[in-house]
Design an enzyme around this catalytic site. Structure first.
Site, PDB file in Angstrom:
ATOM      1  N   PHE A  64     132.625   0.486  53.084  1.00 34.30           N
ATOM      2  CA  PHE A  64     133.926   0.544  53.745  1.00 34.30           C
ATOM      3  C   PHE A  64     134.059   1.701  54.717  1.00 34.30           C
ATOM      4  O   PHE A  64     134.879   1.654  55.635  1.00 34.30           O
ATOM      5  CB  PHE A  64     135.048   0.640  52.696  1.00 34.30           C
ATOM      6  CG  PHE A  64     135.175   1.992  52.040  1.00 34.30           C
ATOM      7  CD1 PHE A  64     135.882   3.028  52.644  1.00 34.30           C
ATOM      8  CD2 PHE A  64     134.601   2.233  50.803  1.00 34.30           C
ATOM      9  CE1 PHE A  64     135.998   4.269  52.041  1.00 34.30           C
ATOM     10  CE2 PHE A  64     134.714   3.479  50.193  1.00 34.30           C
ATOM     11  CZ  PHE A  64     135.421   4.500  50.806  1.00 34.30           C
ATOM     12  N   LYS A  92     127.320  -8.899  54.804  1.00 30.74           N
ATOM     13  CA  LYS A  92     128.403  -8.859  53.824  1.00 30.74           C
ATOM     14  C   LYS A  92     129.093  -7.508  53.968  1.00 30.74           C
ATOM     15  O   LYS A  92     128.659  -6.507  53.408  1.00 30.74           O
ATOM     16  CB  LYS A  92     127.864  -9.048  52.403  1.00 30.74           C
ATOM     17  CG  LYS A  92     128.860  -9.649  51.398  1.00 30.74           C
ATOM     18  CD  LYS A  92     130.115  -8.848  51.160  1.00 30.74           C
ATOM     19  CE  LYS A  92     129.865  -7.604  50.336  1.00 30.74           C
ATOM     20  NZ  LYS A  92     131.153  -6.851  50.068  1.00 30.74           N
ATOM     21  N   SER A 147     127.299   3.687  47.112  1.00 31.55           N
ATOM     22  CA  SER A 147     127.158   4.751  46.123  1.00 31.55           C
ATOM     23  C   SER A 147     125.805   4.654  45.424  1.00 31.55           C
ATOM     24  O   SER A 147     125.171   3.593  45.389  1.00 31.55           O
ATOM     25  CB  SER A 147     128.285   4.664  45.093  1.00 31.55           C
ATOM     26  OG  SER A 147     128.128   3.501  44.291  1.00 31.55           O
ATOM     27  N   CYS A 154     129.129   9.618  53.906  1.00 29.33           N
ATOM     28  CA  CYS A 154     127.981   9.979  53.070  1.00 29.33           C
ATOM     29  C   CYS A 154     127.319  11.247  53.588  1.00 29.33           C
ATOM     30  O   CYS A 154     126.534  11.873  52.874  1.00 29.33           O
ATOM     31  CB  CYS A 154     126.974   8.832  53.021  1.00 29.33           C
ATOM     32  SG  CYS A 154     126.173   8.474  54.579  1.00 29.33           S
TER      33      CYS A 154
END
Length: 498
Positions: free
Chosen positions: A151, A175, A228, A283
């Site tokens: 996201f 996706k 993650s 990140c």
């Protein structure tokens, strides 16, 4: 379905699927539901992959010149529509418009790189490797590849993978995150307008059902994933168990080391920008600042002063920092503030008390600063993924490096110093995949490759650059001989070069 439903993109058109499930899409700056996104079933995923598989042979055999022409056209269209894509990102993710525009620009750099991919797709040729025998290698695409993106970068991360996979001759099933799916559809529409054949780029929305279906689908040859660390590990293990090539980029706990000789104003500016840009939902965000004695007190004071001048609010109003992506994520990050206080860290700036320039219903949490954090505290050990910056103290350079290298993550790090010898030593000794020297967010340019070490990457291939080309192709070695008429007769011995 209603006019506010966000559908899949299959065979060059919107498609609602058959699952009948939807998820809410929010405007994080207001807290209001703005649309509902279709969530794919296993059969919907199969339909999307079948479309991509049907398109693959023709695209694989399309000339490199034609593929490149499509990418050049896409590059032009993306530049023309960059503002539209950035607005979609801000509306669904919440990051400020300037940050969203920067995300699109960094994605464009990978498109630029993909436009010149012909140089990297050429093979090698050895004439007369043996008498009358030539040996050469060629690169060929894999087939249908899947991209599962997060996201926090709804345009840039897909653009890390889509242009290279397509340029190499693959078809792609994307996706995106169901939290902010609209940017991916804009990219797919622009690719179609650029001349990409229907089915070569397919977008399927969904949750874990869709992810699991992609990982198990027999027609998916490779998977690129960003998310993650726990999920990245699971994706890697599941995908490889099903015989797929997988690159899974995981989480991070990025450290910024500030040596006593550093320019402290430069370091404070960098810490605030890298810690709170995009509300810390990067990140590559700096979440742990290691101040080497004796600069800690002065550096914290300068950071706190800058935090006080930041404006948190609606990303469309020219604010410095926007909301978090969902209420649940905001509450999770806020819970770490409580945990930090309970563990004994010094709360210097409390983002929970922020007064935002935006709707009271938005998912707000302002910049938060902790000092005197220790390595055993959860605000240090866990990837918070929010606007929480932790300052740790180290008595020496050696202690700082030991702290960084003890982390299970190895995504990005930075050192701030005016000593070239110290900087060179750090880049050699630190066990991290991407290093910045007086650069707080060391994201490599498109012709290098992006990726960390340790628990920040599962698989061997980094994203984009030459690693991306290697990941989306496989080599084939050809040994060729064109003999004169006649026959040398039957030979049962092992062939030898001569």
């Amino acid at each position: 379905m209603t006019g506010n439903d966000i559908t899949h993109w299959v065979d060059g058109a919107g498609w609602a699927g058959t699952a009948g499930r939807t998820g809410d899409v929010y405007d994080p700056a207001t807290g209001q539901v703005t649309a509902r996104v279709c969530l794919a079933s296993e059969s919907d995923v199969d339909h999307a992959v079948t479309s991509a598989a049907r398109a693959y042979p023709r695209w694989r055999d399309t000339s490199l010149a034609r593929r490149t022409a499509v990418l050049f056209a896409f590059r032009r269209l993306l530049a023309e529509h960059a503002g539209e894509v950035a607005a979609a990102i801000t509306a669904e993710h919440g990051k400020v418009l300037d940050d969203a525009a920067g995300e699109v620009q960094r994605g464009l750099e990978v498109v630029d790189f993909a436009c010149g991919l012909g140089h990297l797709l050429k093979g090698d040729f050895t004439e007369n490797a043996s008498s009358g025998i030539d040996v050469y290698s060629i690169r060929q695409p894999l087939g249908v590849v899947a991209v599962i993106s997060p996201f926090n970068f709804p345009a840039m991360v897909p653009l890390w993978f889509l242009p290279l996979a397509i340029a190499c001759g693959n078809s792609v099933v994307l996706k995106p995150s169901e939290k902010d799916p609209s940017a991916s559809l804009l990219l797919a529409r622009l690719l179609r307008e650029a001349g990409l054949p229907d089915g070569v780029c397919t977008v399927v929305h969904g949750d874990r059902v869709a992810v699991d279906a992609l990982l198990a689908h027999p027609d998916i040859a490779a998977v690129s994933f960003v998310g993650s660390t726990p999920v990245a590990r699971s994706v890697y293990e599941t995908g490889t168990r099903h015989g797929k090539r997988v690159q899974a980029l995981g989480g991070a706990k990025n450290h910024m080391v500030v040596l006593p000789d550093a320019d402290l104003d430069l370091a404070a500016d960098a810490a605030v920008g890298a810690g709170f840009g995009s509300a810390g939902e990067r990140c590559m965000a700096i979440s742990a600042l290691v101040a080497v004695d004796p600069v800690g007190d002065e550096l914290v004071e300068r950071i706190a002063k800058r935090i006080g001048a930041l404006r948190t609010g609606d990303g469309r109003r020219g604010c410095d920092m926007g909301p978090l992506v969902t209420a649940e994520h905001r509450d999770r990050v806020a819970s770490y503030v409580e945990a930090g206080i309970a563990s004994g860290a010094t709360l210097v700036a409390d983002g929970r008390s922020v007064i935002p320039d935006g709707d009271p219903g938005g998912f707000w949490l302002g910049p938060t600063l902790f000092d005197h954090v220790t390595p055993d505290m959860s605000i240090y050990t866990d990837e918070i993924f929010g606007p929480v910056l932790s300052v740790l103290r180290a008595p020496s350079y050696e202690a700082a490096v030991e702290l960084v290298n003890a982390s299970p993550y190895g995504n990005g790090t930075a050192i701030f110093t005016t000593d070239g010898r110290a900087a060179r030593r750090y880049q050699n000794e630190v066990e991290v995949g991407m290093v910045g020297i007086n650069v707080p967010i060391p994201v490599p340019v498109a012709y290098h490759s992006f990726g960390g070490w340790k628990a920040s990457l599962f698989g061997d291939a980094h994203a984009y650059g030459t690693h991306g080309v290697d990941f989306y192709t496989r080599t084939k070695a050809v040994t060729s001989r064109w003999p004169d008429p006649g026959s040398d007769g039957v030979q049962l011995g092992f062939p030898r070069n001569s």
